[in-house]
Design a protein around this motif. Structure first.
Motif, short mmCIF file in Angstrom:
data_model
loop_
_atom_site.label_atom_id
_atom_site.label_comp_id
_atom_site.label_asym_id
_atom_site.label_seq_id
_atom_site.Cartn_x
_atom_site.Cartn_y
_atom_site.Cartn_z
N ALA A 103 1.04 11.18 1.20
CA ALA A 103 1.76 11.80 2.32
C ALA A 103 0.77 12.34 3.34
O ALA A 103 -0.38 12.63 3.03
CB ALA A 103 2.67 12.92 1.81
N SER A 104 1.25 12.48 4.55
CA SER A 104 0.48 13.14 5.61
C SER A 104 1.17 14.43 6.07
O SER A 104 0.54 15.26 6.72
CB SER A 104 0.26 12.20 6.80
OG SER A 104 1.47 11.60 7.20
N SER A 105 2.47 14.57 5.75
CA SER A 105 3.21 15.79 6.06
C SER A 105 4.58 15.71 5.41
O SER A 105 5.02 14.63 5.00
CB SER A 105 3.37 15.97 7.58
OG SER A 105 4.03 14.86 8.15
N ARG A 139 -4.15 15.36 10.46
CA ARG A 139 -3.16 15.31 9.38
C ARG A 139 -3.88 14.87 8.11
O ARG A 139 -3.83 13.71 7.71
CB ARG A 139 -2.04 14.32 9.69
CG ARG A 139 -1.18 14.63 10.91
CD ARG A 139 -0.22 15.79 10.63
NE ARG A 139 0.78 15.90 11.67
CZ ARG A 139 0.60 16.48 12.84
NH1 ARG A 139 -0.59 16.98 13.14
NH2 ARG A 139 1.58 16.54 13.73
N PRO A 140 -4.59 15.78 7.45
CA PRO A 140 -5.31 15.38 6.24
C PRO A 140 -4.34 14.81 5.20
O PRO A 140 -3.25 15.34 4.99
CB PRO A 140 -5.93 16.69 5.75
CG PRO A 140 -6.01 17.56 6.97
CD PRO A 140 -4.80 17.21 7.77
N PRO A 141 -4.71 13.72 4.54
CA PRO A 141 -3.83 13.13 3.53
C PRO A 141 -3.78 13.97 2.26
O PRO A 141 -4.73 14.71 1.94
CB PRO A 141 -4.47 11.77 3.27
CG PRO A 141 -5.92 11.98 3.58
CD PRO A 141 -5.95 12.96 4.72
N PHE A 142 -2.70 13.84 1.54
CA PHE A 142 -2.55 14.52 0.25
C PHE A 142 -1.60 13.70 -0.61
O PHE A 142 -1.06 12.69 -0.17
CB PHE A 142 -2.07 15.96 0.43
CG PHE A 142 -0.77 16.12 1.18
CD1 PHE A 142 0.44 16.22 0.51
CD2 PHE A 142 -0.77 16.20 2.57
CE1 PHE A 142 1.63 16.38 1.21
CE2 PHE A 142 0.43 16.36 3.28
CZ PHE A 142 1.63 16.45 2.59
N ALA A 143 -1.42 14.14 -1.83
CA ALA A 143 -0.52 13.44 -2.75
C ALA A 143 0.47 14.42 -3.35
O ALA A 143 0.11 15.53 -3.77
CB ALA A 143 -1.30 12.75 -3.86
N LEU A 144 1.72 14.01 -3.38
CA LEU A 144 2.78 14.77 -4.02
C LEU A 144 2.96 14.27 -5.45
O LEU A 144 2.79 13.08 -5.73
CB LEU A 144 4.09 14.61 -3.25
CG LEU A 144 4.07 15.06 -1.79
CD1 LEU A 144 5.32 14.58 -1.07
CD2 LEU A 144 3.94 16.56 -1.70
#
Length: 225
Positions: A107-109, A132-137
Motif C-alpha cells: 500500500a501507499s496510503s 508516499r513511502p510504501p508499506f505493507a498491511l
C-alpha cells in the motif's frame, strides 16, 4: 473499518521491497491503483506451494454468497474485506486463512471517512523520505470457486486485518485501523506459527504516520502518483 486504500507502487518496486523474483510476479502490466474499493483488484504478496514469495492480483474481500430475500435467487455477494484481530482465532470465517494463508498487502496510503453529508476523506500513510513511502498491511487470503451472483467465478480473494486505532487515526475512525507491519516482521507474518504471527498485530506508532491529504471528494489518492 477501512474500505478504501491505494497502491501506486510499480511492480518492479514491489518485487524489490518484498523480495519477490521477477518469475514470481503475476501482476501483469499493473497500473497504479489510486483507489481500491471492496471487490476491486488488490495486489498481494503470498507464499506459493513451494514456500516462495509471489505477487498476485486478488479480489479484495472474501466472498460471502447472498440470495434475494424476495426471490430466493443468488444476487451479487458481499466482499468481506476487513478481518478484526479479535475474531481471527475464533471465527470459522477467518481462522483457517489466518493459520495457513497470511499475506502482505502492499500500500501507499489508506483512507477513512469522517462525518457524513458531506464526508471528509482522510488519507493516511507512513513517514519517510518519499512523498508516499510504501508499506505493507497484514492480510490473509483464500481461493473461491462458485456462484458469484448469477455467474460462476474462480478467484483468489484477500482481506486485511484491522486492529485498534492509534492516536492519529482515532480522531477520524475511533474503533479500527488497518494493521501495518514493520518491514522486519514481513517474513514472520508470512511463515511463523499463528500465535507468533498474532503478536505482530498492533496499532502502528502514530509518530511514524502522517495524513497525506484530506477533504471532500477525495476518493482517490492522486497525490501518490
Amino acid at each position: 473499518m477501512c474500505n478504501l486504500y491505494a497502491n501506486t507502487l510499480a511492480p518492479t518496486l514491489m518485487q524489490q521491497l518484498f523480495a519477490v523474483s521477477t518469475m514470481n510476479d503475476h501482476l501483469g502490466n499493473a497500473e497504479p491503483h489510486t483507489a481500491i474499493f471492496p471487490k476491486g483488484t488488490a495486489p498481494i504478496v503470498a507464499l506459493d506451494e513451494n514456500g516462495e514469495r509471489v505477487l498476485l492480483n486478488t479480489h479484495w474481500g472474501f466472498v460471502l454468497p447472498q440470495v434475494s430475500k424476495r426471490t430466493g435467487k443468488p444476487i451479487r455477494p458481499k466482499a468481506v474485506n476487513n478481518a478484526r484481530d479479535d475474531k481471527l482465532r475464533s471465527s470459522s470465517f477467518w481462522k483457517a486463512s489466518f493459520t495457513e494463508r497470511r499475506c502482505l498487502i502492499p500500500a501507499s496510503s489508506f483512507c477513512e471517512a469522517k462525518g457524513r453529508n458531506p464526508a471528509t476523506y482522510v488519507w493516511f500513510g507512513v513517514t519517510g523520505e518519499a512523498a508516499r513511502p510504501p508499506f505493507a498491511l497484514a492480510g490473509i487470503w483464500r481461493s473461491f470457486a462458485g456462484n458469484y451472483g448469477t455467474d460462476y467465478r474462480e478467484l483468489i480473494t484477500s482481506s486485511m486485518i484491522t486492529t485498534t486505532p492509534n492516536a492519529l487515526v482515532k480522531d477520524t475512525h475511533p474503533d479500527r485501523m488497518p494493521a501495518i507491519l514493520d518491514p522486519e516482521d514481513y517474513e514472520a507474518w508470512l511463515t511463523a506459527p499463528a500465535e507468533d504471527a498474532f503478536r505482530l498485530i498492533r496499532p502502528y506508532p502514530a509518530e511514524n504516520m502522517a495524513i497525506h491529504q484530506q477533504g471532500e471528494d477525495l476518493k482517490s489518492d492522486l497525490g501518490g502518483l
